[in-house]
Design an enzyme around this catalytic site. Structure first.
Site, PDB file in Angstrom:
ATOM      1  N   HIS A  12       2.042   2.032  -3.451  1.00  0.00           N
ATOM      2  CA  HIS A  12       1.032   2.726  -4.259  1.00  0.00           C
ATOM      3  C   HIS A  12       1.161   4.240  -4.116  1.00  0.00           C
ATOM      4  CE1 HIS A  12      -1.569  -0.115  -6.253  1.00  0.00           C
ATOM      5  NE2 HIS A  12      -1.795  -0.807  -5.144  1.00  0.00           N
ATOM      6  N   GLU A  38       0.823  -1.214   0.000  1.00  0.00           N
ATOM      7  CA  GLU A  38       0.000   0.000   0.000  1.00  0.00           C
ATOM      8  C   GLU A  38       0.854   1.259   0.000  1.00  0.00           C
ATOM      9  OE1 GLU A  38      -2.985  -0.332  -0.784  1.00  0.00           O
ATOM     10  OE2 GLU A  38      -2.976  -2.494  -0.463  1.00  0.00           O
TER      11      GLU A  38
END
Length: 215
Positions: free
Chosen positions: A172, A169
Protein backbone atom coordinates in the site's frame (compact mmCIF):
# COMPACT_ATOMS: atom_id res chain seq x y z
CA UNK A 1 -17.39 17.83 6.83
CA UNK A 2 -15.32 18.73 3.77
CA UNK A 3 -12.23 16.66 3.08
CA UNK A 4 -8.98 18.35 4.13
CA UNK A 5 -7.25 20.12 1.27
CA UNK A 6 -4.41 18.02 -0.16
CA UNK A 7 -2.40 21.28 -0.44
CA UNK A 8 -2.53 21.95 3.29
CA UNK A 9 0.56 21.08 5.37
CA UNK A 10 0.57 17.44 6.38
CA UNK A 11 0.18 18.08 10.12
CA UNK A 12 -2.79 20.39 9.47
CA UNK A 13 -4.46 17.80 7.24
CA UNK A 14 -4.07 15.10 9.88
CA UNK A 15 -5.44 17.41 12.58
CA UNK A 16 -8.51 17.93 10.40
CA UNK A 17 -8.90 14.20 9.84
CA UNK A 18 -8.71 13.48 13.56
CA UNK A 19 -10.97 16.32 14.69
CA UNK A 20 -14.31 14.44 14.50
CA UNK A 21 -12.98 11.54 16.60
CA UNK A 22 -13.79 7.86 16.11
CA UNK A 23 -12.87 5.67 13.13
CA UNK A 24 -11.59 7.37 10.00
CA UNK A 25 -13.10 6.86 6.55
CA UNK A 26 -11.33 4.13 4.56
CA UNK A 27 -10.52 5.27 1.03
CA UNK A 28 -11.82 2.98 -1.72
CA UNK A 29 -9.98 1.78 -4.83
CA UNK A 30 -10.02 4.36 -7.57
CA UNK A 31 -8.82 7.20 -5.37
CA UNK A 32 -5.41 8.45 -6.57
CA UNK A 33 -4.05 8.51 -3.01
CA UNK A 34 -3.87 4.71 -3.14
CA UNK A 35 -1.64 4.88 -6.23
CA UNK A 36 0.61 7.85 -5.59
CA UNK A 37 3.07 6.25 -3.19
CA UNK A 38 4.06 7.77 0.12
CA UNK A 39 6.42 10.24 1.72
CA UNK A 40 9.01 8.73 4.03
CA UNK A 41 8.28 9.59 7.66
CA UNK A 42 10.99 11.85 8.99
CA UNK A 43 9.47 13.62 11.97
CA UNK A 44 6.83 15.59 10.04
CA UNK A 45 4.43 15.15 12.99
CA UNK A 46 5.16 16.08 16.57
CA UNK A 47 5.15 13.07 18.94
CA UNK A 48 1.67 13.81 20.32
CA UNK A 49 0.10 14.13 16.86
CA UNK A 50 1.88 10.99 15.65
CA UNK A 51 0.52 9.08 18.65
CA UNK A 52 -3.01 10.34 17.94
CA UNK A 53 -2.73 9.39 14.27
CA UNK A 54 -1.45 5.90 15.12
CA UNK A 55 -4.33 5.45 17.57
CA UNK A 56 -6.81 6.55 14.89
CA UNK A 57 -5.35 3.94 12.52
CA UNK A 58 -5.74 1.30 15.22
CA UNK A 59 -9.35 2.27 15.95
CA UNK A 60 -10.20 2.33 12.24
CA UNK A 61 -8.56 -1.04 11.63
CA UNK A 62 -10.53 -2.61 14.48
CA UNK A 63 -13.81 -1.03 13.39
CA UNK A 64 -13.51 -2.18 9.77
CA UNK A 65 -12.53 -4.87 10.90
CA UNK A 66 -9.16 -5.74 9.42
CA UNK A 67 -5.72 -7.02 10.33
CA UNK A 68 -3.79 -4.12 8.86
CA UNK A 69 -4.21 -0.56 7.68
CA UNK A 70 -1.87 1.78 5.84
CA UNK A 71 -1.91 5.57 6.01
CA UNK A 72 -2.91 6.01 2.33
CA UNK A 73 -6.08 4.05 3.09
CA UNK A 74 -7.24 7.00 5.18
CA UNK A 75 -6.02 9.55 2.65
CA UNK A 76 -2.57 10.28 4.08
CA UNK A 77 0.50 9.82 1.85
CA UNK A 78 2.82 8.93 4.71
CA UNK A 79 4.91 5.77 5.03
CA UNK A 80 3.19 4.41 8.14
CA UNK A 81 1.03 1.31 8.63
CA UNK A 82 -0.39 -0.69 11.52
CA UNK A 83 -1.03 -4.42 11.87
CA UNK A 84 -2.72 -6.66 14.42
CA UNK A 85 -4.19 -10.13 14.04
CA UNK A 86 -5.84 -12.11 16.86
CA UNK A 87 -6.03 -15.01 14.35
CA UNK A 88 -9.39 -16.47 15.43
CA UNK A 89 -9.28 -19.39 12.98
CA UNK A 90 -9.74 -23.17 13.19
CA UNK A 91 -6.66 -25.28 13.74
CA UNK A 92 -6.61 -26.66 10.18
CA UNK A 93 -6.61 -23.11 8.80
CA UNK A 94 -3.88 -22.06 11.21
CA UNK A 95 -1.69 -24.94 10.09
CA UNK A 96 -2.34 -24.54 6.35
CA UNK A 97 -1.86 -20.77 6.28
CA UNK A 98 0.62 -20.30 9.08
CA UNK A 99 -1.79 -17.87 10.68
CA UNK A 100 -0.69 -17.08 14.20
CA UNK A 101 -1.64 -14.15 16.44
CA UNK A 102 0.20 -10.89 15.92
CA UNK A 103 0.19 -8.12 18.54
CA UNK A 104 -0.53 -4.54 17.59
CA UNK A 105 2.48 -3.17 15.70
CA UNK A 106 3.29 0.14 14.06
CA UNK A 107 5.43 0.00 10.93
CA UNK A 108 7.28 3.20 10.05
CA UNK A 109 9.13 3.40 6.72
CA UNK A 110 8.88 -0.38 6.23
CA UNK A 111 10.36 -2.32 3.36
CA UNK A 112 10.64 -6.05 2.77
CA UNK A 113 12.69 -8.55 0.86
CA UNK A 114 12.06 -12.27 0.32
CA UNK A 115 13.79 -14.88 2.44
CA UNK A 116 14.23 -17.88 0.15
CA UNK A 117 12.30 -18.74 -3.02
CA UNK A 118 9.13 -20.23 -1.49
CA UNK A 119 5.79 -18.67 -2.33
CA UNK A 120 2.31 -19.31 -0.95
CA UNK A 121 -1.06 -18.51 -2.52
CA UNK A 122 -4.29 -17.80 -0.64
CA UNK A 123 -7.43 -15.73 -0.99
CA UNK A 124 -6.80 -12.20 0.16
CA UNK A 125 -9.00 -9.15 0.61
CA UNK A 126 -8.56 -5.45 1.28
CA UNK A 127 -10.51 -2.81 3.17
CA UNK A 128 -10.06 -0.50 0.18
CA UNK A 129 -11.56 -3.08 -2.20
CA UNK A 130 -14.71 -3.98 -0.27
CA UNK A 131 -16.78 -6.99 -1.20
CA UNK A 132 -14.20 -9.05 -3.07
CA UNK A 133 -11.27 -11.39 -2.60
CA UNK A 134 -8.72 -12.94 -4.94
CA UNK A 135 -5.87 -15.41 -4.72
CA UNK A 136 -2.47 -13.79 -4.36
CA UNK A 137 0.85 -15.63 -4.48
CA UNK A 138 3.27 -13.96 -2.07
CA UNK A 139 6.65 -14.69 -0.58
CA UNK A 140 6.25 -17.29 2.14
CA UNK A 141 8.88 -15.58 4.28
CA UNK A 142 10.16 -12.00 4.25
CA UNK A 143 12.62 -9.83 6.09
CA UNK A 144 10.97 -6.57 7.15
CA UNK A 145 13.08 -3.54 8.02
CA UNK A 146 12.06 -0.09 9.19
CA UNK A 147 11.19 1.35 12.59
CA UNK A 148 8.37 1.58 15.10
CA UNK A 149 6.54 4.73 16.16
CA UNK A 150 9.22 5.48 18.75
CA UNK A 151 12.04 5.36 16.22
CA UNK A 152 13.34 1.99 17.35
CA UNK A 153 14.81 -0.05 14.50
CA UNK A 154 12.82 -2.95 13.11
CA UNK A 155 14.61 -5.86 11.45
CA UNK A 156 12.54 -9.01 11.68
CA UNK A 157 11.69 -12.09 9.66
CA UNK A 158 7.99 -12.86 9.19
CA UNK A 159 6.62 -16.16 7.87
CA UNK A 160 3.19 -17.54 7.03
CA UNK A 161 0.19 -15.25 7.34
CA UNK A 162 2.08 -12.50 9.20
CA UNK A 163 4.41 -12.31 6.19
CA UNK A 164 1.37 -11.85 3.96
CA UNK A 165 0.04 -9.04 6.15
CA UNK A 166 3.27 -7.05 6.18
CA UNK A 167 3.68 -7.48 2.41
CA UNK A 168 0.10 -6.32 1.81
CA UNK A 169 0.47 -3.22 4.00
CA UNK A 170 3.93 -2.30 2.73
CA UNK A 171 2.63 -2.62 -0.84
CA UNK A 172 0.00 0.00 0.00
CA UNK A 173 2.81 2.40 0.86
CA UNK A 174 4.27 1.82 -2.61
CA UNK A 175 0.98 2.54 -4.38
CA UNK A 176 0.12 -1.13 -4.97
CA UNK A 177 -3.15 -2.95 -4.30
CA UNK A 178 -3.38 -6.70 -3.81
CA UNK A 179 -5.26 -6.86 -7.12
CA UNK A 180 -2.04 -5.90 -8.90
CA UNK A 181 -0.54 -9.21 -7.74
CA UNK A 182 -3.69 -11.35 -7.83
CA UNK A 183 -4.69 -14.18 -10.15
CA UNK A 184 -7.47 -12.47 -12.18
CA UNK A 185 -9.51 -15.66 -12.65
CA UNK A 186 -9.76 -16.11 -8.89
CA UNK A 187 -11.61 -12.85 -8.20
CA UNK A 188 -14.71 -13.69 -6.18
CA UNK A 189 -17.33 -11.91 -4.12
CA UNK A 190 -16.94 -12.34 -0.38
CA UNK A 191 -20.17 -14.30 -0.18
CA UNK A 192 -18.99 -16.69 -2.88
CA UNK A 193 -15.71 -17.26 -1.06
CA UNK A 194 -17.65 -17.97 2.12
CA UNK A 195 -20.07 -20.37 0.42
CA UNK A 196 -17.75 -22.15 -2.04
CA UNK A 197 -14.09 -21.53 -1.31
CA UNK A 198 -13.82 -21.34 2.48
CA UNK A 199 -11.19 -24.10 2.52
CA UNK A 200 -7.84 -23.87 4.25
CA UNK A 201 -6.15 -23.67 0.83
CA UNK A 202 -7.37 -22.47 -2.61
CA UNK A 203 -6.73 -25.69 -4.53
CA UNK A 204 -10.42 -26.37 -5.17
CA UNK A 205 -10.96 -22.82 -6.42
CA UNK A 206 -7.94 -23.07 -8.71
CA UNK A 207 -9.24 -26.27 -10.26
CA UNK A 208 -12.80 -25.00 -10.71
CA UNK A 209 -11.93 -21.50 -11.90
CA UNK A 210 -8.96 -22.49 -14.06
CA UNK A 211 -5.84 -20.90 -12.64
CA UNK A 212 -2.51 -22.24 -11.45
CA UNK A 213 -0.98 -22.11 -7.99
CA UNK A 214 2.75 -21.92 -7.20
CA UNK A 215 4.35 -25.06 -5.81
Amino acid sequence: MAAPSPRAPLADRIEELLAPGGPLTVVAAGDPVLRSGTERYDGQLDPALLARFVEALRVTMHAAPGVGLAAPQVGVELRIAVIEDPAPVPEEVRVARGRVPQPFRVLVNPSYEPVGPARAAFFEGCLSVPGYQAVVARHAEVRLTGADEHGRALDEVFAGWPARIVQHETDHLDGLLYLDRAEPRSLAANQTVLERWAHPTPEAAAKALGFELPY
